[in-house]
Design a protein around this motif. Structure first.
Motif, PDB file in Angstrom:
ATOM      1  N   GLU A   1       8.029  -6.095 -12.344  1.00 50.48           N
ATOM      2  CA  GLU A   1       7.134  -6.534 -11.276  1.00 50.48           C
ATOM      3  C   GLU A   1       6.641  -5.352 -10.439  1.00 50.48           C
ATOM      4  OE1 GLU A   1       4.865  -9.109  -8.878  1.00 50.48           O
ATOM      5  OE2 GLU A   1       5.762  -9.334 -10.879  1.00 50.48           O
ATOM      6  N   MET A   2       7.521  -4.394 -10.154  1.00 54.74           N
ATOM      7  CA  MET A   2       7.115  -3.197  -9.411  1.00 54.74           C
ATOM      8  C   MET A   2       5.976  -2.473 -10.113  1.00 54.74           C
ATOM      9  SD  MET A   2      10.836  -1.578  -8.433  1.00 54.74           S
ATOM     10  CE  MET A   2      10.156   0.074  -8.169  1.00 54.74           C
ATOM     11  N   PHE A   3       6.172  -2.203 -11.393  1.00 60.59           N
ATOM     12  CA  PHE A   3       5.158  -1.469 -12.148  1.00 60.59           C
ATOM     13  C   PHE A   3       3.884  -2.291 -12.301  1.00 60.59           C
ATOM     14  CE2 PHE A   3       8.647   1.309 -13.123  1.00 60.59           C
ATOM     15  CZ  PHE A   3       8.061   2.533 -13.428  1.00 60.59           C
TER      16      PHE A   3
ATOM     17  N   LEU B   1       8.021  -2.000  -4.036  1.00 58.52           N
ATOM     18  CA  LEU B   1       9.371  -2.562  -3.900  1.00 58.52           C
ATOM     19  C   LEU B   1       9.592  -3.104  -2.494  1.00 58.52           C
ATOM     20  CD1 LEU B   1      12.132  -3.181  -5.024  1.00 58.52           C
ATOM     21  CD2 LEU B   1      12.785  -0.791  -4.637  1.00 58.52           C
ATOM     22  N   ARG B   2       9.104  -2.384  -1.486  1.00 63.26           N
ATOM     23  CA  ARG B   2       9.203  -2.886  -0.109  1.00 63.26           C
ATOM     24  C   ARG B   2       8.440  -4.199   0.044  1.00 63.26           C
ATOM     25  NH1 ARG B   2       9.420   2.765   1.161  1.00 63.26           N
ATOM     26  NH2 ARG B   2       7.152   2.966   1.083  1.00 63.26           N
TER      27      ARG B   2
ATOM     28  N   ASP C   1       8.079 -10.133   0.823  1.00 66.58           N
ATOM     29  CA  ASP C   1       7.461 -11.412   0.461  1.00 66.58           C
ATOM     30  C   ASP C   1       8.426 -12.370  -0.243  1.00 66.58           C
ATOM     31  OD1 ASP C   1       7.598 -10.680  -2.262  1.00 66.58           O
ATOM     32  OD2 ASP C   1       5.499 -10.037  -2.343  1.00 66.58           O
ATOM     33  N   GLY C   2       9.687 -11.963  -0.381  1.00 68.71           N
ATOM     34  CA  GLY C   2      10.700 -12.851  -0.940  1.00 68.71           C
ATOM     35  C   GLY C   2      10.856 -12.803  -2.449  1.00 68.71           C
ATOM     36  N   THR C   3      10.079 -11.947  -3.121  1.00 70.69           N
ATOM     37  CA  THR C   3      10.150 -11.877  -4.585  1.00 70.69           C
ATOM     38  C   THR C   3      11.520 -11.411  -5.060  1.00 70.69           C
ATOM     39  OG1 THR C   3       7.778 -11.413  -4.740  1.00 70.69           O
ATOM     40  CG2 THR C   3       9.132 -10.862  -6.650  1.00 70.69           C
TER      41      THR C   3
ATOM     42  N   GLN D   1      18.174 -15.016  -7.283  1.00 71.48           N
ATOM     43  CA  GLN D   1      18.559 -16.416  -7.418  1.00 71.48           C
ATOM     44  C   GLN D   1      18.298 -16.932  -8.826  1.00 71.48           C
ATOM     45  OE1 GLN D   1      16.108 -17.893  -4.230  1.00 71.48           O
ATOM     46  NE2 GLN D   1      17.808 -17.917  -2.773  1.00 71.48           N
ATOM     47  N   LYS D   2      17.138 -16.611  -9.367  1.00 72.95           N
ATOM     48  CA  LYS D   2      16.752 -17.058 -10.703  1.00 72.95           C
ATOM     49  C   LYS D   2      17.727 -16.560 -11.759  1.00 72.95           C
ATOM     50  CE  LYS D   2      12.988 -16.491 -14.075  1.00 72.95           C
ATOM     51  NZ  LYS D   2      11.619 -15.909 -14.284  1.00 72.95           N
TER      52      LYS D   2
END
Length: 257
Positions: free
Chosen positions: A47-49, A217-218, A223-225, A231-232
């Protein structure tokens, strides 16, 4: 002429497709990195990339080799390392936002054994850890015996069979391993022997990407990702293990069957 033009277009298209693909080494086990690369760190890196306009390809590599590969430029990045490695590996540049905000290194025993508050309490005990975990290997003179294993699963198999008295590992990794192996009662000794932030490192040929990834990453934390990914993955990898998750930082609880 048309064939030449088509070939040139194909080469340009191929270059565009692969120019933004980055190879990222991981040495982690579940729940951080899994066989299908859908662990917490795997998904976080992807997700970061992605948010930075790139693609991350994750690959599992032994600890020492991973560091050397990134330092030489054979791989592009390494995930989940302590701050300060750029002083040892001259071609490293840090992504200066922790991908793990608190990685707690703890002692695990079977229920009803001993109290452990620090390394001094391990005197006279048969201790094990995963090979290459320097934080525990540097203390080996304090143990009666010291066994190094291939991975976390092998380590907890030794504890389950009572071939070692104490397993030294990271809290979350150890709890998930214990759950997966059906160890009914596992004791996590507090306080942690050490707690550290963990970072991503890039080969310095990608220095311009480091601050971009740090910002992405910040954003994921705000944003809760990141919380959602924890959790997932934990629901999938260890549904009986229910940690508290506070601001993206795992606060582990002892696993009880």
């Amino acid at each position: 002429m048309k064939k030449v033009a088509a070939l040139i277009l194909f080469i340009l298209y191929t270059s565009m497709c692969y120019a933004d693909v980055y190879t990222v080494n991981t040495t982690y086990s579940s729940p951080y990195s899994t066989e299908g690369y859908s662990g917490i760190l795997d998904l976080t890196l992807k997700e970061m990339f992605k948010r930075a306009g790139h693609t991350a390809v994750i690959q599992k590599v032994p600890a020492e080799r991973s560091l050397n590969d990134v330092n030489s430029g054979f791989a592009d990045a390494d995930v989940g390392r302590v701050r300060g490695l750029e002083k040892i590996y001259k071609n490293f540049i840090i992504v200066d936002e922790p991908i793990i905000e608190s990685r707690d290194f703890v002692a695990f025993t079977l229920e009803g054994s001993v109290d452990i508050d620090g390394y001094g309490d391990l005197k006279g005990m048969n201790v094990g850890s995963v090979r290459g975990w320097k934080i525990f290997e540097m203390q080996k003179d304090k143990y009666k015996s010291f066994t190094r294993t291939i991975d976390t699963a092998d380590l907890f198999n030794l504890l389950k069979k009572k071939r070692i008295d104490v397993a030294l590992n990271a809290r979350l990794d150890g709890l998930v391993a214990a759950y997966g192996m059906g160890i009914e009662k596992i004791v996590v000794h507090e306080p942690p022997l050490a707690s550290m932030e963990m970072f991503v490192y890039l080969n310095n040929k990608h220095s311009e990407l480091a601050p971009v990834l740090a910002e992405k990453l910040r954003e994921m934390k705000k944003d809760g990702t990141l919380l959602m990914l924890y959790q997932k993955v934990l629901r999938r990898e260890a549904p009986a293990f229910a940690p508290r998750i506070e601001g993206g930082v795992i606060k582990g609880e002892d696993y009880q069957d």
